[in-house]
Design a protein around this motif. Sequence first.
Motif, mmCIF file in Angstrom:
data_model
loop_
_atom_site.group_PDB
_atom_site.id
_atom_site.type_symbol
_atom_site.label_atom_id
_atom_site.label_comp_id
_atom_site.label_asym_id
_atom_site.label_seq_id
_atom_site.Cartn_x
_atom_site.Cartn_y
_atom_site.Cartn_z
ATOM 1 N N GLY A 18 15.422 -7.369 -1.265
ATOM 2 C CA GLY A 18 14.977 -6.338 -2.192
ATOM 3 C C GLY A 18 15.650 -5.022 -1.827
ATOM 4 N N THR A 19 15.031 -3.927 -2.199
ATOM 5 C CA THR A 19 15.624 -2.618 -1.924
ATOM 6 C C THR A 19 14.872 -1.920 -0.793
ATOM 7 N N ALA A 20 14.700 -2.644 0.299
ATOM 8 C CA ALA A 20 14.028 -2.082 1.476
ATOM 9 C C ALA A 20 14.741 -0.823 1.976
ATOM 10 N N TRP A 21 16.051 -0.720 1.710
ATOM 11 C CA TRP A 21 16.815 0.457 2.132
ATOM 12 C C TRP A 21 16.309 1.741 1.460
ATOM 13 N N ARG A 22 15.551 1.612 0.378
ATOM 14 C CA ARG A 22 15.037 2.809 -0.303
ATOM 15 C C ARG A 22 14.132 3.640 0.599
ATOM 16 N N ILE A 23 13.572 3.032 1.646
ATOM 17 C CA ILE A 23 12.685 3.757 2.558
ATOM 18 C C ILE A 23 13.464 4.720 3.447
ATOM 19 N N LEU A 24 14.777 4.488 3.586
ATOM 20 C CA LEU A 24 15.589 5.315 4.482
ATOM 21 C C LEU A 24 15.821 6.704 3.899
ATOM 22 N N ARG A 25 15.616 7.702 4.726
ATOM 23 C CA ARG A 25 15.969 9.059 4.358
ATOM 24 C C ARG A 25 17.481 9.224 4.536
ATOM 25 N N GLU B 175 11.048 -0.268 -4.859
ATOM 26 C CA GLU B 175 11.595 -1.557 -5.257
ATOM 27 C C GLU B 175 12.262 -1.408 -6.613
ATOM 28 N N LEU B 176 13.558 -1.658 -6.641
ATOM 29 C CA LEU B 176 14.349 -1.531 -7.858
ATOM 30 C C LEU B 176 14.853 -2.907 -8.268
ATOM 31 N N LYS C 28 24.222 -1.968 -11.213
ATOM 32 C CA LYS C 28 24.861 -0.963 -12.077
ATOM 33 C C LYS C 28 25.091 0.328 -11.319
ATOM 34 N N GLN C 29 24.080 0.802 -10.586
ATOM 35 C CA GLN C 29 24.235 2.021 -9.796
ATOM 36 C C GLN C 29 25.345 1.855 -8.764
ATOM 37 N N PHE C 30 25.337 0.727 -8.076
ATOM 38 C CA PHE C 30 26.338 0.443 -7.052
ATOM 39 C C PHE C 30 27.732 0.486 -7.672
#
Length: 160
Positions: free
Chosen positions: A8-15, A72-73, A80-82
Amino acid sequence: MKKTRDYGTAWRILRPKSITDQIFIKAQRIRTLEEKQVSKVGEDITGEYIGIVNYCVIAMMQLDSTDETAYELAADHVEKQFDDKVTETRDLMFAKNHDYGEAWRDMRISSLTDLILMKILRVKQIEDNEGKTLASEGVKANYQDMLNYSVFALIKLGLA
């Protein structure tokens, strides 16, 4: 995208500062391997350069996110963003290559590593200054340069 489908998009938690530190760790490992010429865990620098590419794209996506952006995206949204970030950065590379005459082709891979490390230190300073700069490009431009230097290294290694 494979990791997005796995985790998933667990990386979204990273600042953003944490992403910068992840890029630093990867670039520092590359430099250590370049200097010591041996890996005790049996992995070469290729995966680290690929990691830098991915973290730079993630960093640019995070810069566009707001507090309202979900953690979660959907995978198709991320793809698309990538792709948009990669296309924008590739276009910048072509423009700079025109102006610089593809000088990177005559550079050593170790010099590309050093340039990535220098850009990381610049980003860290900008982050420590809360994004305020007097004359420099912003954080995003530095991420784009690091991404492109990593692609150049991968090309020189025969992998891109």
